[in-house]
Design a protein around this motif. Structure first.
Motif, PDB file in Angstrom:
ATOM      1  N   LYS A  52     -11.143   1.440  -1.574  1.00  0.00           N
ATOM      2  CA  LYS A  52     -11.083   1.851  -0.163  1.00  0.00           C
ATOM      3  C   LYS A  52     -10.742   0.674   0.750  1.00  0.00           C
ATOM      4  CE  LYS A  52     -15.367   3.139   0.094  1.00  0.00           C
ATOM      5  NZ  LYS A  52     -15.874   2.677  -1.201  1.00  0.00           N
ATOM      6  N   SER A  53     -11.515  -0.399   0.642  1.00  0.00           N
ATOM      7  CA  SER A  53     -11.314  -1.550   1.521  1.00  0.00           C
ATOM      8  C   SER A  53      -9.992  -2.250   1.242  1.00  0.00           C
ATOM      9  CB  SER A  53     -12.469  -2.547   1.371  1.00  0.00           C
ATOM     10  OG  SER A  53     -13.673  -1.988   1.860  1.00  0.00           O
ATOM     11  N   THR A  54      -9.585  -2.297  -0.027  1.00  0.00           N
ATOM     12  CA  THR A  54      -8.299  -2.913  -0.358  1.00  0.00           C
ATOM     13  C   THR A  54      -7.161  -2.108   0.245  1.00  0.00           C
ATOM     14  OG1 THR A  54      -9.207  -3.767  -2.428  1.00  0.00           O
ATOM     15  CG2 THR A  54      -6.821  -3.719  -2.231  1.00  0.00           C
ATOM     16  N   THR A  55      -7.293  -0.771   0.225  1.00  0.00           N
ATOM     17  CA  THR A  55      -6.296   0.081   0.873  1.00  0.00           C
ATOM     18  C   THR A  55      -6.187  -0.262   2.352  1.00  0.00           C
ATOM     19  OG1 THR A  55      -6.702   1.898  -0.675  1.00  0.00           O
ATOM     20  CG2 THR A  55      -5.683   2.474   1.428  1.00  0.00           C
ATOM     21  N   ALA A  56      -7.338  -0.379   3.014  1.00  0.00           N
ATOM     22  CA  ALA A  56      -7.357  -0.683   4.448  1.00  0.00           C
ATOM     23  C   ALA A  56      -6.739  -2.040   4.740  1.00  0.00           C
ATOM     24  CB  ALA A  56      -8.796  -0.638   4.960  1.00  0.00           C
ATOM     25  N   ARG A  57      -7.099  -3.033   3.954  1.00  0.00           N
ATOM     26  CA  ARG A  57      -6.606  -4.395   4.205  1.00  0.00           C
ATOM     27  C   ARG A  57      -5.131  -4.541   3.860  1.00  0.00           C
ATOM     28  NH1 ARG A  57     -11.183  -8.575   4.013  1.00  0.00           N
ATOM     29  NH2 ARG A  57     -12.991  -7.322   4.581  1.00  0.00           N
ATOM     30  N   THR A  58      -4.647  -3.700   2.967  1.00  0.00           N
ATOM     31  CA  THR A  58      -3.217  -3.722   2.660  1.00  0.00           C
ATOM     32  C   THR A  58      -2.434  -3.035   3.775  1.00  0.00           C
ATOM     33  OG1 THR A  58      -3.757  -3.633   0.295  1.00  0.00           O
ATOM     34  CG2 THR A  58      -1.481  -3.203   0.912  1.00  0.00           C
ATOM     35  N   ILE A  59      -2.979  -1.951   4.314  1.00  0.00           N
ATOM     36  CA  ILE A  59      -2.319  -1.254   5.418  1.00  0.00           C
ATOM     37  C   ILE A  59      -2.147  -2.174   6.617  1.00  0.00           C
ATOM     38  CG2 ILE A  59      -2.652   0.556   7.166  1.00  0.00           C
ATOM     39  CD1 ILE A  59      -3.887   2.263   4.916  1.00  0.00           C
ATOM     40  N   ILE A  60      -3.192  -2.952   6.904  1.00  0.00           N
ATOM     41  CA  ILE A  60      -3.130  -3.826   8.079  1.00  0.00           C
ATOM     42  C   ILE A  60      -2.479  -5.169   7.743  1.00  0.00           C
ATOM     43  CG2 ILE A  60      -5.341  -5.088   7.958  1.00  0.00           C
ATOM     44  CD1 ILE A  60      -5.757  -4.140  10.919  1.00  0.00           C
ATOM     45  N   ARG A  61      -2.058  -5.307   6.484  1.00  0.00           N
ATOM     46  CA  ARG A  61      -1.290  -6.434   5.982  1.00  0.00           C
ATOM     47  C   ARG A  61      -2.095  -7.739   5.894  1.00  0.00           C
ATOM     48  NH1 ARG A  61       4.135  -6.754   6.162  1.00  0.00           N
ATOM     49  NH2 ARG A  61       3.647  -8.750   5.196  1.00  0.00           N
ATOM     50  N   ILE A  62      -3.411  -7.607   5.694  1.00  0.00           N
ATOM     51  CA  ILE A  62      -4.183  -8.779   5.272  1.00  0.00           C
ATOM     52  C   ILE A  62      -3.778  -9.110   3.839  1.00  0.00           C
ATOM     53  CG2 ILE A  62      -6.506  -9.627   4.736  1.00  0.00           C
ATOM     54  CD1 ILE A  62      -7.550  -7.952   7.056  1.00  0.00           C
ATOM     55  N   TYR A  63      -3.554  -8.066   3.038  1.00  0.00           N
ATOM     56  CA  TYR A  63      -2.997  -8.201   1.695  1.00  0.00           C
ATOM     57  C   TYR A  63      -1.555  -7.705   1.710  1.00  0.00           C
ATOM     58  CZ  TYR A  63      -7.910  -8.411   0.151  1.00  0.00           C
ATOM     59  OH  TYR A  63      -9.240  -8.734  -0.015  1.00  0.00           O
ATOM     60  N   GLU A  64      -0.721  -8.329   0.895  1.00  0.00           N
ATOM     61  CA  GLU A  64       0.653  -7.873   0.731  1.00  0.00           C
ATOM     62  C   GLU A  64       0.686  -6.695  -0.248  1.00  0.00           C
ATOM     63  OE1 GLU A  64       3.747  -9.005   2.007  1.00  0.00           O
ATOM     64  OE2 GLU A  64       2.377  -9.896   3.469  1.00  0.00           O
ATOM     65  N   PRO A  65       1.397  -5.624   0.069  1.00  0.00           N
ATOM     66  CA  PRO A  65       1.507  -4.520  -0.885  1.00  0.00           C
ATOM     67  C   PRO A  65       2.338  -4.929  -2.101  1.00  0.00           C
ATOM     68  CG  PRO A  65       2.906  -4.129   1.033  1.00  0.00           C
ATOM     69  CD  PRO A  65       2.104  -5.358   1.333  1.00  0.00           C
ATOM     70  N   THR A  66       1.901  -4.517  -3.273  1.00  0.00           N
ATOM     71  CA  THR A  66       2.672  -4.753  -4.489  1.00  0.00           C
ATOM     72  C   THR A  66       3.862  -3.808  -4.539  1.00  0.00           C
ATOM     73  OG1 THR A  66       0.648  -5.402  -5.640  1.00  0.00           O
ATOM     74  CG2 THR A  66       2.554  -4.882  -7.012  1.00  0.00           C
ATOM     75  N   GLU A  67       3.617  -2.554  -4.174  1.00  0.00           N
ATOM     76  CA  GLU A  67       4.667  -1.528  -4.089  1.00  0.00           C
ATOM     77  C   GLU A  67       4.316  -0.590  -2.946  1.00  0.00           C
ATOM     78  OE1 GLU A  67       5.303   0.659  -7.705  1.00  0.00           O
ATOM     79  OE2 GLU A  67       5.080  -1.112  -8.962  1.00  0.00           O
ATOM     80  N   GLY A  68       5.260   0.295  -2.627  1.00  0.00           N
ATOM     81  CA  GLY A  68       5.001   1.330  -1.641  1.00  0.00           C
ATOM     82  C   GLY A  68       5.414   0.949  -0.235  1.00  0.00           C
ATOM     83  N   ARG A  69       5.209   1.899   0.668  1.00  0.00           N
ATOM     84  CA  ARG A  69       5.630   1.716   2.057  1.00  0.00           C
ATOM     85  C   ARG A  69       4.487   2.036   3.010  1.00  0.00           C
ATOM     86  NH1 ARG A  69      10.569   5.363   3.131  1.00  0.00           N
ATOM     87  NH2 ARG A  69      10.782   4.053   4.995  1.00  0.00           N
ATOM     88  N   ILE A  70       4.424   1.269   4.105  1.00  0.00           N
ATOM     89  CA  ILE A  70       3.466   1.497   5.183  1.00  0.00           C
ATOM     90  C   ILE A  70       4.294   1.721   6.441  1.00  0.00           C
ATOM     91  CG2 ILE A  70       1.508   0.575   6.471  1.00  0.00           C
ATOM     92  CD1 ILE A  70       1.320  -1.500   4.034  1.00  0.00           C
ATOM     93  N   ILE A  71       4.280   2.938   6.952  1.00  0.00           N
ATOM     94  CA  ILE A  71       5.080   3.263   8.131  1.00  0.00           C
ATOM     95  C   ILE A  71       4.138   3.499   9.300  1.00  0.00           C
ATOM     96  CG2 ILE A  71       6.776   4.845   9.112  1.00  0.00           C
ATOM     97  CD1 ILE A  71       7.608   5.450   6.186  1.00  0.00           C
TER      98      ILE A  71
END
Length: 322
Positions: A52-71
């Protein structure tokens, strides 16, 4: 299906892996997809370590996504540079779980709240910043007198109010709430939730609300998504998921909610989840829940279920409904 103009955030096959050496990696988030409308709240629930938290931090770009898109608001922000992200960050903010670790101990509350205003060049002086800081403090239940204090002088609930004020002071369109009440006393939790709901009604801000307390998520969310071992296994309207849970994991989570009334507790159908969460480094094949599911079949071990509509927009990834 939501009107595209009403969709503020769209996540498509979002994936985040963490390398751990020897060619292995943690499958923290694995091909997660959902949409969040303007002014609405999407609750993400699941056991600790489900992503859950990793999803949130990836959406806000604290973490870089490995794959996928955030629009976000029609713009693909998945791979923007820090410089390109800067104007976007004004419109998406985060409330962190730990109010003790998320505030700078060397800064006064006034400086903590003024920092994002200066970072986005909304003010030019401390006096001008005060015109934003003091009204926001009052909005979250604090006073002007609190502005000159340091974080260590506050209780946990007061610190979280400061964290909320810092997130809201830029008037963002999206606020990601990463378990904002889990570190607080029960008596304070309702106050914080009511504060967030009142602000949403006033401003039209959208929330991505992450928690493991399903009863609280029901109270705050328009839709609820259930995550297990990095994947989204069920997603639908909040009342629907509590009235008609489909996935065995969701049923297990709901079955674990304590009931205060002894008579109702005896009538409640028990649906426990056996065993421990498998390693996210070596997740089970096909359906990741099959090692703990009482209804698992050979198909669950061989073929990965797809998140699909079971009727009325109720999405579930489970072979029981094929």
């Amino acid at each position: 299906m939501a009107d595209d103009k009403q969709v503020l955030l769209e996540v498509k096959n979002l994936t985040r892996y963490f390398p751990v050496g020897r060619g292995e990696r943690v499958h923290a988030v694995d091909h997660v997809s959902f949409r969040l409308e303007r002014g609405k709240t999407l609750g993400l629930v699941g056991e600790s370590g489900c992503g859950k938290s990793t999803t949130a931090r990836t959406i806000i770009r604290i973490y870089e996504p490995t794959e996928g898109r955030i629009i976000f608001d029609g713009q693909d922000i998945s791979h923007l540079s820090e410089r390109e992200l800067h104007p976007v960050r004004k419109h998406m903010q985060m409330i962190f779980q730990d109010p003790y670790a998320s505030l700078n101990a060397r800064m006064t509350v006034r400086d903590i709240l003024a920092e994002p205003l200066f970072a986005h060049k909304l003010v030019k002086s401390k006096e001008e910043a005060g015109g934003f800081v003091y009204p926001m403090l009052e909005k979250v239940g604090l006073t002007r007198e609190h502005a000159n204090r340091y974080a260590h002088e506050f209780s946990g609930g007061q610190r979280q109010r400061v964290g909320i004020a810092r997130a809201l002071i830029l008037k963002p369109e999206l606020v990601i709430c990463d378990e904002p009440i889990s570190a607080l006393d029960v008596s304070i939790q309702a106050q914080i939730i009511n504060l967030l709901r009142d602000y949403q009604e006033e401003s039209g801000t959208a929330y991505l609300f992450i928690a493991h307390d399903l009863s609280m998520v029901r109270y705050v969310s328009d839709e609820v998504g259930v995550m297990y071992l990095g994947q989204l296994v069920e997603l639908c309207e909040a009342e629907e998921i509590y009235a008609h849970p489909l996935h065995p994991y969701t049923r297990g989570l709901l079955g674990a909610i304590p009931v205060a009334n002894p008579k109702l507790a005896r009538q409640k159908v028990k649906s426990s989840i056996e065993g421990d969460i498998p390693s996210p480094i070596h997740p089970p094949s096909a359906c990741r829940f099959h090692t703990r599911c009482p209804f698992a079949t050979e198909k669950c071990k061989e073929e990965e279920p797809v998140l699909k509509d079971m009727g009325g927009g109720h999405l579930c990834a489970c072979h029981l409904y094929d």
